[in-house]
Design a protein around this motif. Structure first.
Motif, PDB file in Angstrom:
ATOM      1  N   SER A  54      31.386  26.201  32.941  1.00 53.90           N
ATOM      2  CA  SER A  54      32.452  26.447  31.970  1.00 53.90           C
ATOM      3  C   SER A  54      33.629  27.142  32.631  1.00 53.90           C
ATOM      4  CB  SER A  54      31.909  27.291  30.817  1.00 53.90           C
ATOM      5  OG  SER A  54      32.929  27.601  29.906  1.00 53.90           O
ATOM      6  N   ASN A  55      34.810  26.922  32.060  1.00 58.73           N
ATOM      7  CA  ASN A  55      36.026  27.557  32.574  1.00 58.73           C
ATOM      8  C   ASN A  55      36.315  28.888  31.900  1.00 58.73           C
ATOM      9  OD1 ASN A  55      36.590  25.371  34.301  1.00 58.73           O
ATOM     10  ND2 ASN A  55      37.564  24.247  32.631  1.00 58.73           N
ATOM     11  N   GLY A  56      35.430  29.351  31.034  1.00 58.83           N
ATOM     12  CA  GLY A  56      35.606  30.617  30.335  1.00 58.83           C
ATOM     13  C   GLY A  56      34.260  31.262  30.086  1.00 58.83           C
ATOM     14  N   ASP A  93      36.209  28.175  26.333  1.00 60.20           N
ATOM     15  CA  ASP A  93      37.000  27.068  26.885  1.00 60.20           C
ATOM     16  C   ASP A  93      37.076  25.882  25.932  1.00 60.20           C
ATOM     17  OD1 ASP A  93      34.397  26.252  27.036  1.00 60.20           O
ATOM     18  OD2 ASP A  93      34.547  25.410  29.053  1.00 60.20           O
ATOM     19  N   LYS A  94      36.606  26.061  24.677  1.00 61.85           N
ATOM     20  CA  LYS A  94      36.683  25.062  23.600  1.00 61.85           C
ATOM     21  C   LYS A  94      35.814  23.843  23.861  1.00 61.85           C
ATOM     22  CE  LYS A  94      41.467  26.297  22.485  1.00 61.85           C
ATOM     23  NZ  LYS A  94      42.846  25.781  22.252  1.00 61.85           N
ATOM     24  N   HIS A  95      34.811  23.974  24.688  1.00 61.85           N
ATOM     25  CA  HIS A  95      33.925  22.852  24.994  1.00 61.85           C
ATOM     26  C   HIS A  95      32.518  23.128  24.472  1.00 61.85           C
ATOM     27  CE1 HIS A  95      37.022  21.438  27.811  1.00 61.85           C
ATOM     28  NE2 HIS A  95      36.396  20.276  27.770  1.00 61.85           N
ATOM     29  N   PHE A 131      35.157  18.332  23.300  1.00 59.43           N
ATOM     30  CA  PHE A 131      36.267  19.284  23.327  1.00 59.43           C
ATOM     31  C   PHE A 131      36.724  19.557  21.904  1.00 59.43           C
ATOM     32  CE2 PHE A 131      40.896  20.127  23.605  1.00 59.43           C
ATOM     33  CZ  PHE A 131      40.828  21.314  24.315  1.00 59.43           C
ATOM     34  N   PRO A 139      38.382  27.912  19.783  1.00 63.66           N
ATOM     35  CA  PRO A 139      37.534  28.503  20.825  1.00 63.66           C
ATOM     36  C   PRO A 139      36.203  28.921  20.199  1.00 63.66           C
ATOM     37  CG  PRO A 139      39.748  29.437  20.874  1.00 63.66           C
ATOM     38  CD  PRO A 139      39.652  28.646  19.609  1.00 63.66           C
ATOM     39  N   GLY A 150      31.071  32.076  33.220  1.00 61.73           N
ATOM     40  CA  GLY A 150      31.047  30.653  32.884  1.00 61.73           C
ATOM     41  C   GLY A 150      29.802  29.924  33.339  1.00 61.73           C
TER      42      GLY A 150
END
Length: 576
Positions: free
Chosen positions: A273-275, A295-297, A315, A320, A563
């Motif tokens: 993950s990016n977050g 990251d809204k995923h 996505f 978020p 992440g």
């Protein structure tokens, strides 16, 4: 004499002119008829103009002229028939060029072209179009004579319409290094295309085991238990055919002190993950895991401990994710964030639904919720001490509960019939969802504000976490009976408790804090002591934000702010 010479000249002149007339007759039918009439008139005139018989020479010329006229009449009679045959022949050639040899039937006795015996064209055909239940198109066979036609034509199979070139392909699996694993023998080199495809499929099935998380009706197989007599009869044979332990470790008691575990490849190694990770949860079958964060995923991974391949990613553009969870029946995923609405992802139909804002409510955030074990009710934390009850089937508001102070945490008990809540007033509330009334209210010892709650699977135990990092473990029946003293107060963490969870047999309790590095502990519940070797000096948990046990407690997953989702194998438990 003059009249006799005149008649002879006229006859010779007519004989000379007649070939010219015949050449003109074939060019125009109308002119042909006119010439015939003029010849008939000339013949009559010649007969009238020669009343006297001429000599022998003139007689011979008159006789040859009569034979010529008879020949002309014979040709005239045959001309329409020859023309008709010629037109029929041209039509057959045209049909043969348009429709092929099917309609160009050979005519024996009349040769249009010179026959070539070495040609590939068949010398005969069998018309099966009129037969009942037989092939509609004729089948051509080579090398058959008319004598054994009836015997061989019935038994011989049809030729294939085409030959697939891929089936004729051969692959050398010894040249490419990554294909050598497909060999069954060391010296094997070339295999057919069909065998190559079969071995690739087998290799794929070996690396990617069957994913049964989507099979809602699949029942887990437990050794020693069977549904019918045939299974019971074969139970002894199954035990003797394998070398598994007769005493399963899952039923044995977990010993305190040291915990046997090992670190595996990260659960989301294929797509980190990016977050920060806010939610991780195993599906009820233990093979599928959801991972969601800021990251809204929303991502799904198949957990096998070796590769953990990614299955799907989604996505969410306008939300978020602060929390995501499976319905206990495994059919849906509920996602929420700091929004007036939430999302429902249907795993069966692969559809996403946006629900909200809720009618009659003014909540600006639905980021915290819990789902009942019976998958019927979703409880959201609302404003000013309200608890919002949502039907998981209709996604509509079906009721509200009100407690003193703000609600900070929720937990279901008794199979979904009761709900526990805690908040800013330092009390623990028990609600009966059938009557929508509070059945008990008790003080959480030493807590100024409760921010975390969890219950065991059999609802016999529950734990509370506070802002000071203190965790109290209670026996629920004693707490409802008026005994407010906790079984154990755990003080190993000094910052506010973020998440807690019991494993499936309530022998391990995991507690974590988001504000402390490596702020996670595993508690041995029977002895109420902390495992000394967790997490260990070699492993870093970063800042843990969420955690979950697999249904059989074989895996433990921890999502942190970096992440990544860390994956551990608990050696005491044999099943995921």
């Amino acid at each position: 004499m003059n009249s006799r010479r005149t008649a002879t000249c006229l006859s010779r002149l007519g004989a000379a002119i007649s070939p010219v007339k015949m050449s003109l007759i074939s060019q125009n039918p109308l002119q042909k008829r006119r010439l015939e009439r003029s010849e008939a008139d000339d013949d009559s005139d010649e007969g009238l103009g020669s009343p006297v018989a001429v000599g022998d020479e003139d007689g011979n010329e008159t006789k040859s002229e009569k034979n010529r006229k008879k020949e002309k009449k014979r040709k005239k009679a045959k001309a329409p028939e020859a023309k008709e045959n010629k037109e029929r022949e041209e039509m057959k050639k045209l049909e043969s060029s348009l429709f092929g040899a099917l309609y160009a039937l050979p005519q024996f006795g009349t040769e249009v072209e010179a026959a070539d015996p070495d040609r590939d064209a068949p010398s005969f055909f069998v018309d099966r179009s009129a037969g009942d239940g037989e092939d509609d198109l004729p089948a051509y066979e080579e090398g058959l004579s008319s004598e054994d036609e009836g015997d061989n034509m019935v038994g011989r199979e049809r030729r294939p319409a085409w030959v697939d070139e891929e089936e004729m392909t051969e692959v050398d699996i010894s040249k490419v290094a990554r294909l050598r694993k497909l060999r069954k023998e060391v010296d094997e080199r070339v295999i057919s295309g069909r065998e190559y495809e079969a071995r690739l499929r087998g290799q794929h099935a070996k690396l990617n085991p069957f994913t049964g998380w989507a099979d809602m009706n699949r029942k887990a197989h437990f050794p020693g238990f069977s549904d019918n007599e045939s299974d019971e009869e074969g139970g002894v044979d199954d035990i003797l055919r394998n070398n598994d332990e007769l005493v399963v470790k899952d039923n044995a008691k977990l010993l305190p002190g040291m915990l046997g575990f090992s670190r595996l490849i990260d659960a989301n190694a294929q797509e980190p993950s990016n977050g920060p990770i806010n939610s991780v949860q195993f599906h009820r079958n233990g093979q599928l895991m959801l991972v969601a964060g800021l990251d809204k995923h929303l991502r799904f991974f198949q957990i096998d401990g070796k590769r953990n391949p990614k299955i799907q990613s989604m996505f969410i553009e306008d939300c978020p994710v602060h929390k995501a969870a499976f319905l206990p029946d495994g059919s849906e995923v509920i996602l929420s964030g700091r929004r007036k609405f939430f999302y429902s992802f249907d795993l069966v139909n692969a559809t996403v639904s946006k629900i909200g804002p809720l009618t009659g409510r003014e909540e600006k955030s639905l980021e915290h919720f819990e789902i009942s074990p019976d998958s019927k009710t979703i409880a959201f934390i609302g404003n000013e001490g309200y608890i919002l009850l949502i039907s998981s089937k209709t996604k509509q508001l079906i009721g509200t509960l009100k407690m003193n102070g703000n609600v900070r945490s929720l937990a279901f008990a008794d199979g979904g019939n009761q709900l526990l809540s805690s908040g800013g007033d330092g009390h623990v509330y028990h609600w009966d969802l059938r009557t929508r009334k509070c059945i008990h209210k008790g003080t959480d010892e030493g807590s100024l504000a409760g921010i975390s709650l969890c219950t065991s699977h059999n609802s016999s135990l529950f734990a509370t976490g506070s802002t000071s990092g203190i965790v109290n473990v209670y026996k629920r029946d004693d707490f409802l009976g008026g005994k407010r003293k906790p079984l154990k107060t755990i003080e190993n963490l000094t910052t506010e408790i973020g998440e807690m969870k019991f494993n499936h047999d309530a022998q391990v309790l995991a507690i974590s804090s988001r504000k402390e590095r490596n702020g996670m502990r595993l508690v041995h519940v029977p002895s109420l002591t902390v495992f000394q070797n967790w997490p260990g000096p070699r492993f870093s948990l970063h800042y843990p934000r969420c955690l979950d046990f697999s249904p059989g407690s074989g895996f433990l997953s921890v999502g942190h702010a970096g992440g990544k989702v860390l994956l551990y194998k608990l050696h005491h438990y044999q099943h995921a």
